[in-house]
Design an enzyme around this catalytic site. Structure first.
Site, PDB file in Angstrom:
ATOM      1  N   ARG A  25       0.829  -1.215   0.000  1.00 39.93           N
ATOM      2  CA  ARG A  25       0.000   0.000   0.000  1.00 39.93           C
ATOM      3  C   ARG A  25       0.859   1.258   0.000  1.00 39.93           C
ATOM      4  O   ARG A  25       0.488   2.271  -0.601  1.00 39.93           O
ATOM      5  CB  ARG A  25      -0.954  -0.031   1.205  1.00 39.93           C
ATOM      6  CG  ARG A  25      -2.117  -1.026   0.988  1.00 39.93           C
ATOM      7  CD  ARG A  25      -2.722  -1.470   2.302  1.00 39.93           C
ATOM      8  NE  ARG A  25      -3.934  -2.273   2.153  1.00 39.93           N
ATOM      9  CZ  ARG A  25      -3.947  -3.587   1.860  1.00 39.93           C
ATOM     10  NH1 ARG A  25      -2.810  -4.243   1.647  1.00 39.93           N
ATOM     11  NH2 ARG A  25      -5.096  -4.241   1.777  1.00 39.93           N
ATOM     12  N   GLY A  92      -1.633 -11.425  -5.306  1.00 33.78           N
ATOM     13  CA  GLY A  92      -3.047 -11.064  -5.406  1.00 33.78           C
ATOM     14  C   GLY A  92      -3.279  -9.621  -5.000  1.00 33.78           C
ATOM     15  O   GLY A  92      -4.110  -8.920  -5.573  1.00 33.78           O
ATOM     16  N   SER A 165     -13.079  -9.369   2.307  1.00 34.66           N
ATOM     17  CA  SER A 165     -11.777  -9.358   1.645  1.00 34.66           C
ATOM     18  C   SER A 165     -11.231  -7.938   1.581  1.00 34.66           C
ATOM     19  O   SER A 165     -11.863  -7.046   1.003  1.00 34.66           O
ATOM     20  CB  SER A 165     -11.920  -9.917   0.223  1.00 34.66           C
ATOM     21  OG  SER A 165     -10.859  -9.455  -0.582  1.00 34.66           O
ATOM     22  N   GLN A 167      -8.718  -7.088  -0.090  1.00 37.47           N
ATOM     23  CA  GLN A 167      -8.304  -6.795  -1.466  1.00 37.47           C
ATOM     24  C   GLN A 167      -9.476  -6.248  -2.264  1.00 37.47           C
ATOM     25  O   GLN A 167      -9.326  -5.303  -3.033  1.00 37.47           O
ATOM     26  CB  GLN A 167      -7.713  -8.046  -2.112  1.00 37.47           C
ATOM     27  CG  GLN A 167      -6.399  -8.445  -1.439  1.00 37.47           C
ATOM     28  CD  GLN A 167      -5.769  -9.692  -2.016  1.00 37.47           C
ATOM     29  OE1 GLN A 167      -6.355 -10.351  -2.867  1.00 37.47           O
ATOM     30  NE2 GLN A 167      -4.583 -10.025  -1.539  1.00 37.47           N
ATOM     31  N   ASP A 313      -4.527 -15.581   7.025  1.00 37.85           N
ATOM     32  CA  ASP A 313      -3.255 -16.107   6.498  1.00 37.85           C
ATOM     33  C   ASP A 313      -2.519 -16.976   7.516  1.00 37.85           C
ATOM     34  O   ASP A 313      -1.546 -17.654   7.173  1.00 37.85           O
ATOM     35  CB  ASP A 313      -2.346 -14.948   6.058  1.00 37.85           C
ATOM     36  CG  ASP A 313      -2.908 -14.221   4.837  1.00 37.85           C
ATOM     37  OD1 ASP A 313      -3.747 -14.798   4.128  1.00 37.85           O
ATOM     38  OD2 ASP A 313      -2.501 -13.065   4.604  1.00 37.85           O
ATOM     39  N   LYS A 340      -6.739 -19.049  -1.996  1.00 37.08           N
ATOM     40  CA  LYS A 340      -5.471 -18.353  -1.725  1.00 37.08           C
ATOM     41  C   LYS A 340      -4.414 -18.837  -2.739  1.00 37.08           C
ATOM     42  O   LYS A 340      -4.755 -19.411  -3.758  1.00 37.08           O
ATOM     43  CB  LYS A 340      -5.030 -18.608  -0.279  1.00 37.08           C
ATOM     44  CG  LYS A 340      -5.969 -18.001   0.752  1.00 37.08           C
ATOM     45  CD  LYS A 340      -5.971 -16.487   0.656  1.00 37.08           C
ATOM     46  CE  LYS A 340      -6.969 -15.873   1.629  1.00 37.08           C
ATOM     47  NZ  LYS A 340      -7.130 -14.438   1.420  1.00 37.08           N
ATOM     48  N   ARG A 344      -5.701 -23.920   0.429  1.00 34.87           N
ATOM     49  CA  ARG A 344      -5.004 -24.163   1.701  1.00 34.87           C
ATOM     50  C   ARG A 344      -5.740 -25.132   2.625  1.00 34.87           C
ATOM     51  O   ARG A 344      -5.118 -25.660   3.547  1.00 34.87           O
ATOM     52  CB  ARG A 344      -4.709 -22.834   2.416  1.00 34.87           C
ATOM     53  CG  ARG A 344      -3.612 -22.047   1.722  1.00 34.87           C
ATOM     54  CD  ARG A 344      -3.219 -20.783   2.464  1.00 34.87           C
ATOM     55  NE  ARG A 344      -2.143 -20.100   1.749  1.00 34.87           N
ATOM     56  CZ  ARG A 344      -1.867 -18.805   1.848  1.00 34.87           C
ATOM     57  NH1 ARG A 344      -2.588 -18.029   2.655  1.00 34.87           N
ATOM     58  NH2 ARG A 344      -0.866 -18.276   1.170  1.00 34.87           N
TER      59      ARG A 344
HETATM   60  C1  S3P Z   1      -4.435  -9.016   1.803  1.00 40.07           C
HETATM   61  C2  S3P Z   1      -5.709  -9.462   2.058  1.00 40.07           C
HETATM   62  C3  S3P Z   1      -6.043 -10.873   2.272  1.00 40.07           C
HETATM   63  C4  S3P Z   1      -4.816 -11.701   2.614  1.00 40.07           C
HETATM   64  C5  S3P Z   1      -3.675 -11.401   1.685  1.00 40.07           C
HETATM   65  C6  S3P Z   1      -3.285  -9.936   1.769  1.00 40.07           C
HETATM   66  C7  S3P Z   1      -4.209  -7.567   1.577  1.00 40.07           C
HETATM   67  O1  S3P Z   1      -6.619 -11.398   1.097  1.00 40.07           O
HETATM   68  O2  S3P Z   1      -5.125 -13.070   2.588  1.00 40.07           O
HETATM   69  O3  S3P Z   1      -2.551 -12.187   2.017  1.00 40.07           O
HETATM   70  O4  S3P Z   1      -3.050  -7.115   1.588  1.00 40.07           O
HETATM   71  O5  S3P Z   1      -5.199  -6.852   1.373  1.00 40.07           O
HETATM   72  P1  S3P Z   1      -8.187 -11.260   0.779  1.00 40.07           P
HETATM   73  O6  S3P Z   1      -8.511  -9.840   0.568  1.00 40.07           O
HETATM   74  O7  S3P Z   1      -8.401 -12.089  -0.469  1.00 40.07           O
HETATM   75  O8  S3P Z   1      -8.904 -11.827   1.974  1.00 40.07           O
END
Ligand code: S3P
Length: 427
Positions: A25, A92, A165, A167, A313, A340, A344
């Site tokens: 970020r 991701g 999520s 993300q 995680d 993931k 997992r």
């Molecule tokens: C993350 C959010 C999580 C996490 C990933 C990092 C992030 O994923 O599992 O390792 O930095 O926003 P999700 O948003 O898919 O839950």
């Protein structure tokens, strides 16, 4: 790579690398902010390096001096069209968050990555971004990367996300910076809020209430100094190792303990862990502490509901700890684990069962009967960094030799992991 049972407790102190989510970020917001963003304790893992290389391709000068990274941001409208595809590697976070920024740019772009990320679901960001007016499509029309993003004007929406999520939430909020009108996201349970905290720190108007976060369109963000706390997701392996290996005492300095990330601490304490927080303080927008962990005899518990996003995680290493605990551990509401870097749930069950654990896969988690001794086995990491680190820790409690395939995938989030683990074993 081969691992054997620990012959004595783990002892000593360490500081773990910077938080992966916060490092990503800081580069992204630094790139679209005006002025220089100075990032200290930046995570030099492959995922965060992917983010740096993508923003460099869009004309941002980023000086990587090791522990310190300088991002020379060019403002909200300062990105330029990349010459080729943006390669997100295994990350991701890079792909999903960057899509939100790219959707609002006056140029087109294509995002791709490695074989794992090209199988992960991207419809979850394509849907809300499209509702905002974005032109984003999956090139093979399978809801996965490569993604093509074409220039378009965005408008704010209220998005009710079906998944908790960060993300997804962050992708929508970042697009919202460029949209007409306010943008908000409500999630079923609160996910990590680093985007909201850092956006505010960089000058954006962000509000959070319960599980809803809202952002106003921004004229400009301002570069800032970011001190990245140690990653609690990396600290988790040493917490687990210390709790599982008799005679251990480990002190982990400067760990981020944001309440949207601290589920591992709460779970360990509920399992009966001798785990204390010292020197609780705040570092910029994020709370941190030093952690003191001593070997403990653990008991099984039930883990589900709103705590899940705060330890998502860490569930692989929690499952390994549950094998050492007395009684049953039930993990539920964790179906997200299936999408993931690997599935997992499936991979943990297969690998822990190979080591002799009594573990059953369920629809949204797993059930573990603890207390059965583990033995060495051949472990396939499926190139998933968190699986490799989990089994390096589990191996410390197992009789015989544990062989981990593709163990060097830890470079994604923790390049010096094995060195740090063996230093504590010699400590
Ligand atoms: C993350 C959010 C999580 C996490 C990933 C990092 C992030 O994923 O599992 O390792 O930095 O926003 P999700 O948003 O898919 O839950």
């Amino acid at each position: 790579m081969e691992f054997t049972k620990a012959t004595k407790g783990l002892n000593g102190s360490l500081s773990v690398p910077g938080d992966k989510s916060i490092s990503h970020r800081a580069v992204m917001l630094g790139s679209i902010a005006r002025g220089t963003t100075e990032i200290h304790h930046f995570l030099q893992g492959a995922d965060c390096l992917s983010t740096i290389s993508c923003f460099r391709r869009m004309g941002i000068e980023i000086e990587n001096r090791g522990d310190v990274v300088l991002v020379h941001g060019k403002g909200m409208r300062g990105l330029s069209a990349p010459s080729g595809m943006l390669d997100c590697g295994n990350s991701g976070t890079t792909m999903r968050l960057m899509s939100g920024i790219l959707a609002a740019q006056p140029f087109s772009s294509t995002l791709t990555g490695d074989a794992s990320i090209r199988k992960r679901p991207m419809k979850r960001i394509m849907d809300p971004l499209s509702q905002m007016g974005a032109k984003i499509s999956s090139i093979h029309d399978n809801g996965c990367a490569p993604l093509r993003v074409r220039s378009s004007r965005l408008h704010g929406i209220h998005y009710n996300s079906p998944v908790a999520s960060a993300q997804v939430k962050s992708s929508v909020l970042l697009a919202g910076l460029y949209a007409e009108g306010a943008t908000s996201v409500t999630e079923p349970a609160l996910s990590r809020n680093h985007t909201e905290l850092m956006l505010r720190y960089f000058g954006a108007q962000v509000t959070s209430r319960d599980t809803t976060a809202s952002v106003e369109p921004a004229e400009e963000l301002y570069g800032a100094k970011v001190e990245v706390p140690g990653d609690i997701s990396s600290a988790a392996y040493f917490i687990a190792a210390a709790l599982m290996v008799p005679g251990s005492e480990v002190f982990i300095r400067n760990v981020g303990i944001n309440p949207t990330r601290d589920g591992i601490i709460r779970v360990c304490q509920a399992m009966g862990a001798d785990l204390t927080l010292e020197n609780v303080r705040s570092q910029g927008a994020e709370p941190t502490a030093d952690l003191l962990v001593r070997y403990s005899s653990l008991k099984g518990i039930e883990i589900g509901g709103a705590i899940i996003p705060t330890l998502i995680d860490e569930l692989p290493v929690i499952a390994a700890m549950a094998c050492m605990a007395q009684g049953q551990t039930i993990i539920r509401d964790a179906a997200e684990l299936k999408v993931k870097e690997s599935n997992r749930i499936r991979i943990m069950v297969e690998n822990l069962a190979a080591m002799g654990a009594d573990i059953t896969e369920t629809e949204d988690g797993m059930v573990i009967q603890g207390g059965r001794p583990l033995h060495g086995a051949e472990i396939d990491s499926h190139l998933d960094h968190r699986i490799a680190m989990t089994f390096a820790v589990a191996a410390l409690t197992a009789d015989g030799v544990t062989k981990i395939k593709d163990a060097d995938c830890v470079r994604i989030s923790y390049p010096g992991f094995y060195q740090d683990l063996s230093r504590l074993q010699e400590g």
